[in-house]
Design an enzyme around this catalytic site. Sequence first.
Site, short mmCIF file in Angstrom:
data_model
loop_
_atom_site.label_atom_id
_atom_site.label_comp_id
_atom_site.label_asym_id
_atom_site.label_seq_id
_atom_site.Cartn_x
_atom_site.Cartn_y
_atom_site.Cartn_z
N THR A 16 0.82 -1.22 0.00
CA THR A 16 0.00 0.00 0.00
C THR A 16 0.84 1.26 0.00
O THR A 16 0.48 2.26 -0.61
CB THR A 16 -0.94 0.00 1.23
OG1 THR A 16 -1.76 -1.17 1.18
CG2 THR A 16 -1.83 1.23 1.24
N ASP A 59 2.19 -7.92 -4.70
CA ASP A 59 1.33 -7.85 -3.52
C ASP A 59 1.94 -8.77 -2.47
O ASP A 59 2.37 -9.88 -2.78
CB ASP A 59 -0.09 -8.30 -3.87
CG ASP A 59 -1.06 -8.05 -2.72
OD1 ASP A 59 -0.99 -8.81 -1.74
OD2 ASP A 59 -1.87 -7.12 -2.82
N SER A 60 1.95 -8.32 -1.23
CA SER A 60 2.64 -9.11 -0.20
C SER A 60 1.96 -10.45 0.05
O SER A 60 2.57 -11.36 0.62
CB SER A 60 2.74 -8.32 1.11
OG SER A 60 1.48 -8.19 1.74
N SER A 61 0.71 -10.61 -0.38
CA SER A 61 0.04 -11.90 -0.25
C SER A 61 0.68 -12.95 -1.14
O SER A 61 0.50 -14.16 -0.93
CB SER A 61 -1.45 -11.78 -0.60
OG SER A 61 -2.10 -10.90 0.31
N ASP A 92 0.75 -7.27 5.18
CA ASP A 92 0.17 -8.58 5.48
C ASP A 92 1.21 -9.65 5.79
O ASP A 92 1.01 -10.48 6.68
CB ASP A 92 -0.73 -9.05 4.33
CG ASP A 92 -2.05 -8.31 4.29
OD1 ASP A 92 -2.35 -7.59 5.26
OD2 ASP A 92 -2.79 -8.46 3.30
N THR A 278 3.19 -21.86 20.85
CA THR A 278 1.88 -21.55 21.42
C THR A 278 1.00 -20.77 20.47
O THR A 278 1.48 -19.96 19.67
CB THR A 278 2.02 -20.78 22.75
OG1 THR A 278 0.71 -20.43 23.23
CG2 THR A 278 2.84 -19.50 22.57
N GLN A 279 -0.31 -21.03 20.57
CA GLN A 279 -1.28 -20.26 19.80
C GLN A 279 -1.47 -18.85 20.38
O GLN A 279 -1.96 -17.96 19.69
CB GLN A 279 -2.65 -20.95 19.82
CG GLN A 279 -2.68 -22.29 19.13
CD GLN A 279 -4.05 -22.94 19.18
OE1 GLN A 279 -5.03 -22.29 19.53
NE2 GLN A 279 -4.12 -24.22 18.85
N CYS A 280 -1.08 -18.68 21.63
CA CYS A 280 -1.26 -17.38 22.29
C CYS A 280 -0.35 -16.33 21.66
O CYS A 280 0.77 -16.64 21.26
CB CYS A 280 -0.96 -17.48 23.78
SG CYS A 280 -2.00 -18.67 24.65
#
Length: 342
Positions: A16, A59-61, A92, A278-280
């Site tokens: 962007t 695009d960073s995707s 992203d 960890t998902q945290c």
Amino acid sequence: MSLSKPNILLIYTGGTIGMMKDFKTGTLKAFDFNSLLEKIPELQLLDCNIKTVSNEPIDSSNMNPEYWVQIAELIESNYNAFDGFVILHGSDTMSYTASALSFMLENLAKPVVFTGSQLPIGDLRTDAKENLITSIQVASLQKDNKPVIQEVCLYFEYKLYRGNRTTKMNAEHFEAFASPNYNELAVSGVHLKVNKKYLFRSDKNEVLKVHKNLDNNIALIKLFPGITETVIKSVLSTPNLKAIILETYGAGNCTTASWFIELLKETISKGIHIINITQCSGGSVLMGHYETSNALKKIGVISGRDITTEAAISKLMYLLGKNISNEMFKTTYEMSLRGEMT
């Protein structure tokens, strides 16, 4: 190279920040970075020389390891001619790229600062100008003719972070990134305050070594209550799979179902590495702290400690690309190589 006025290379990869609004049509169009000083005259107030280069913007995707190598090679070929590097990147996947470059650039002794924006550079309320100006200022900071920053960083919304400690937390706010387990390296306010005690310094005084062999034969499994044996088996049976990152609950906990533990044990016995993270968003894996993670520790699962998912993935690609022996892999992965772990 001038010792009194640092030379900064600005690399545009996409995102962007590289767009400007056409006020007649209202559409967005690519920004010509060759006319950077004309569009942003404030940059002339910075005490540094700025050169720009575009690296086939995407695009960073669509970011991938091949493109990471291209960025690393740009830095490698210009390393001796510049005092610092600023990389403009879509937000992203910026944390993934910043993490990857931190491992790829061994013995880095100059700043590589990633930045981007939530709004285009020509938008009335854009965050692009401040992010760009301060990133260049950070990259040009010197003391005794040596760069103050000597690592891969990410600057966004008044804060400078260690790149491999960041994650994108918000798709809407200007404060899009966070570093949950590590302090900011610098904060930009009325003055630019650098937290020197948190800066990374390599113990070695060696020349830059660029690692370009990344192996992406890996998988990411995020556990959830009710995940089935069929799903786990389908991932573990992926052809040419060499390693798996397992996103577990809390401090590294998982189901103790016998089918699950046996599947992981069998996978490890085949020489496939399993890393527990960890998902945290904050906190660390502490295998063995609870009974629900003790089984993972016993079968040889690797602890990712407080590493981010982005850094865990890029570190895994980097180490697999080095062809480290299975005996050394666990020890090496659990070491902090570029300040990515506490």
